[in-house]
Design an enzyme around this catalytic site. Structure first.
Site, PDB file in Angstrom:
ATOM      1  N   HIS A  25       0.770  -1.323  -0.009  1.00 25.60           N
ATOM      2  CA  HIS A  25       0.174  -0.152   0.163  1.00 25.60           C
ATOM      3  C   HIS A  25       0.930   1.165  -0.029  1.00 25.60           C
ATOM      4  O   HIS A  25       2.048   1.264   0.767  1.00 25.60           O
ATOM      5  CB  HIS A  25      -0.949  -0.008   1.267  1.00 25.60           C
ATOM      6  CG  HIS A  25      -1.991  -0.853   0.931  1.00 25.60           C
ATOM      7  ND1 HIS A  25      -3.057  -0.797   2.095  1.00 25.60           N
ATOM      8  CD2 HIS A  25      -2.458  -1.845   0.273  1.00 25.60           C
ATOM      9  CE1 HIS A  25      -3.991  -2.070   1.813  1.00 25.60           C
ATOM     10  NE2 HIS A  25      -3.506  -2.415   0.582  1.00 25.60           N
ATOM     11  N   TYR A  82      -8.537   4.529   8.637  1.00 22.37           N
ATOM     12  CA  TYR A  82      -8.517   5.110   9.843  1.00 22.37           C
ATOM     13  C   TYR A  82      -9.723   6.249  10.196  1.00 22.37           C
ATOM     14  O   TYR A  82      -9.456   7.307   9.838  1.00 22.37           O
ATOM     15  CB  TYR A  82      -7.205   5.679  10.613  1.00 22.37           C
ATOM     16  CG  TYR A  82      -6.069   4.488  10.585  1.00 22.37           C
ATOM     17  CD1 TYR A  82      -5.618   4.233   9.392  1.00 22.37           C
ATOM     18  CD2 TYR A  82      -5.893   3.857  11.840  1.00 22.37           C
ATOM     19  CE1 TYR A  82      -4.545   3.103   9.339  1.00 22.37           C
ATOM     20  CE2 TYR A  82      -4.852   3.020  11.812  1.00 22.37           C
ATOM     21  CZ  TYR A  82      -4.117   2.749  10.777  1.00 22.37           C
ATOM     22  OH  TYR A  82      -3.008   1.743  10.748  1.00 22.37           O
ATOM     23  N   PRO A 139      -2.919  -0.975  19.304  1.00 28.26           N
ATOM     24  CA  PRO A 139      -2.712  -1.700  17.924  1.00 28.26           C
ATOM     25  C   PRO A 139      -2.679  -0.384  17.016  1.00 28.26           C
ATOM     26  O   PRO A 139      -2.593  -0.831  15.701  1.00 28.26           O
ATOM     27  CB  PRO A 139      -3.935  -2.530  17.808  1.00 28.26           C
ATOM     28  CG  PRO A 139      -4.887  -2.323  18.969  1.00 28.26           C
ATOM     29  CD  PRO A 139      -4.032  -1.638  19.977  1.00 28.26           C
ATOM     30  N   LYS A 166       2.355  -1.194  15.311  1.00 28.71           N
ATOM     31  CA  LYS A 166       3.745  -1.226  15.473  1.00 28.71           C
ATOM     32  C   LYS A 166       4.403  -2.663  16.306  1.00 28.71           C
ATOM     33  O   LYS A 166       5.499  -2.886  16.154  1.00 28.71           O
ATOM     34  CB  LYS A 166       4.223   0.110  16.332  1.00 28.71           C
ATOM     35  CG  LYS A 166       4.184   1.252  15.556  1.00 28.71           C
ATOM     36  CD  LYS A 166       5.194   1.175  14.478  1.00 28.71           C
ATOM     37  CE  LYS A 166       4.588   2.450  13.538  1.00 28.71           C
ATOM     38  NZ  LYS A 166       5.201   2.014  12.184  1.00 28.71           N
ATOM     39  N   TYR A 207       4.876   5.902  10.347  1.00 29.96           N
ATOM     40  CA  TYR A 207       3.867   4.708  10.074  1.00 29.96           C
ATOM     41  C   TYR A 207       4.789   3.780   9.183  1.00 29.96           C
ATOM     42  O   TYR A 207       4.590   2.680   9.518  1.00 29.96           O
ATOM     43  CB  TYR A 207       2.718   5.285   9.138  1.00 29.96           C
ATOM     44  CG  TYR A 207       1.663   4.331   9.044  1.00 29.96           C
ATOM     45  CD1 TYR A 207       0.635   4.178  10.047  1.00 29.96           C
ATOM     46  CD2 TYR A 207       1.448   3.625   7.894  1.00 29.96           C
ATOM     47  CE1 TYR A 207      -0.420   3.463   9.895  1.00 29.96           C
ATOM     48  CE2 TYR A 207       0.642   2.879   7.672  1.00 29.96           C
ATOM     49  CZ  TYR A 207      -0.546   2.554   8.794  1.00 29.96           C
ATOM     50  OH  TYR A 207      -1.623   1.732   8.614  1.00 29.96           O
TER      51      TYR A 207
HETATM   52  C1  PHB Z   1      -4.602  -5.121  10.991  1.00 28.76           C
HETATM   53  O1  PHB Z   1      -4.798  -5.307   9.718  1.00 28.76           O
HETATM   54  O2  PHB Z   1      -4.726  -6.009  11.813  1.00 28.76           O
HETATM   55  C2  PHB Z   1      -4.258  -3.862  11.637  1.00 28.76           C
HETATM   56  C3  PHB Z   1      -3.650  -2.942  10.656  1.00 28.76           C
HETATM   57  C4  PHB Z   1      -3.331  -1.494  10.892  1.00 28.76           C
HETATM   58  C5  PHB Z   1      -3.349  -1.056  12.523  1.00 28.76           C
HETATM   59  C6  PHB Z   1      -3.740  -2.100  13.005  1.00 28.76           C
HETATM   60  C7  PHB Z   1      -4.270  -3.412  12.824  1.00 28.76           C
HETATM   61  O3  PHB Z   1      -3.045  -0.023  12.571  1.00 28.76           O
END
Ligand code: PHB
Ligand code: APR
Length: 399
Positions: free
Chosen positions: A76, A204, A297, A301, A389
């Site tokens: 991505h 997000y 989460p 990270k 990120y």
């Molecule tokens: C996930 O795909 O489980 C995932 C992706 C991004 C995050 C947290 C979890 O910030």
């Protein structure tokens, strides 16, 4: 009578940290024993996050463990940040001069590393009980365990790596360890669904009812999360209620865009905390991954930090055990904690910006919205997010 044996590095735990460490050590020509108290099936089925920083992708490739990731991972260029019903794109690749993230589940990395170790003829002691570590301040620490067949084993090691996660036995062996902790007044309800994602990149979303994250596992499987209360009972969330809440929190004003629905195959609630323990080393015992630190989460990270720790450790142990040069091993904790605190700050910052305070604080709401507007309109702010990120100052693996 216990069966006695000898190895260079005794590794407690076959999560991503323990498994990658064993793999990197083998590339350095260093022998290890891996002891895990769960079964192989259990380790391979655990649902965890699934987002790799560019540096983690490069690391797995350099270690020869990236074949399936390269074939099946989804690369991505950026993410979407959504608030007040509007969706904004943050182009990480442009902002960082070419960095990216790859969606590839932690469980898949675990499967790949287990398969690679077993194929090389090195065992993993799954289903071990009464695992214990002693004599860590001597130059022959001992790793003891009872194997699946009931035999007691005592393995004399040069070094022990505590890769046994947050609830393991290793961290308590470090006297006077300092811990830093923050618990958050919310949790994530996560679902895995057989539904082709209706987004090309992760979303997000901050909604007045709570945060939501749209992630994925493959072109056919979506991974979605909802901010809920830490006391939430999973039984109270029917599939219909989950989809209705997701549709609401991802809705975009003036658009008929929808979350693609499908069969939910896994549902769980995860509490959120930040935790850092240091030093990560005592005598010949070295902690790595969740054994030493936990991040919430948001930003994914945890896995990246665990894999960075063991890369630093493998480089340091190679110098120590092959060349008798212990300086890198002595610096291990300081080296790791710098990265750990960067990721701890970033994860706390993302979490704080996107989650709604359940106590309902209008001042907090306005600060969050202001921060989100700033990040999506200032290139300097967006670049700071993008650098963190996609992975700040990645660790390199060197042979
Ligand atoms: C996930 O795909 O489980 C995932 C992706 C991004 C995050 C947290 C979890 O910030
Ligand atoms: N003896 C042997 N093994 C143990 C013991 C013990 N006493 N205690 C725990 N373990 C094992 C666990 O069963 C687990 O398989 O140690 C392993 C630790 O693995 P993880 O918890 O996955 O931790 P780590 O390898 O550091 O990976 C961190 O996991 O929690 C996620 O977000 C986190 O993605 C990050 C990753």
């Amino acid at each position: 009578m216990a069966a006695s044996s000898r190895t260079q590095v005794g590794i407690v735990g076959a999560g991503p940290a323990g498994l990658l460490l064993a793999h990197l050590l083998r590339l350095h020509g260093i022998e290890s024993v891996v002891v895990e108290n769960r079964t192989r099936e259990y380790c391979e089925a655990r649902q965890r996050a699934g987002l790799l920083e560019a540096g983690t992708v490069e690391l797995l490739r350099a270690a020869g463990a990236g074949r399936r990731m390269d074939a099946e991972g989804l690369e991505h260029d950026g993410i979407y940040l959504q608030f007040e019903g509007e969706r904004h794109h943050v182009n990480i690749r442009e902002l960082t001069g070419g960095r990216w993230v790859t969606v590839y589940a932690q469980t898949e990395i675990v499967k790949d590393l287990i398969e690679s170790r077993l194929a090389a003829g090195d065992p993993i002691e799954f289903g071990a009980t009464d695992v214990s570590v002693t004599d860590v301040t001597s130059d022959r620490p001992l790793l003891s365990y009872t194997g699946e067949d009931g035999t007691r084993h005592e393995v004399a090691c040069d070094v022990i790596a505590g890769c046994d996660g947050f609830h393991g036995i290793s961290r308590p062996l470090i006297p006077d360890i300092e811990t830093y902790e923050r618990t958050y007044p919310f949790a994530w309800l996560g679902v895995l669904a057989d539904a082709a994602p209706s987004t090309d990149e992760l979303i997000y979303s901050r909604h007045s009812d709570g945060f939501a994250l749209y992630s994925m596992r493959s072109p056919e499987v979506s991974r979605l999360y909802l901010q809920v209360s830490p006391e939430e009972r999973i039984e109270d969330w029917s599939d219909d209620r989950i989809w209705a809440e997701l549709q609401k929190r991802f809705a975009v004003h003036g658009s008929d865009w929808r979350v693609a629905e499908g069969k939910i195959t896994d549902k769980s609630v995860t509490p959120m905390r930040s935790f850092v323990a240091g030093p990560m080393q005592h005598g010949r015992l070295f902690l790595a991954g969740d054994a030493a630190h936990i991040v919430p989460p948001t930003g994914a990270k945890g896995l990246n930090l665990a894999l960075s720790d063991v890369t630093v450790l493998a480089n340091a142990l190679s110098a120590a055990l092959r060349d008798g040069e212990w300086a890198l091993a002595e610096a291990y904790s300081d080296t790791c904690l710098r990265r750990v605190w960067r990721a701890t700050h970033f994860s706390w910052w993302m979490t704080s910006m996107l989650h709604v305070n359940p106590a309902g604080d209008p001042f907090d709401d306005q600060l969050q919205l202001s921060q989100l507007r700033f990040v999506t309109s200032s290139e300097a702010q967006a670049t700071a997010l993008a650098e963190n990120y996609s992975g700040f100052q990645p660790v390199r693996f060197s042979l």
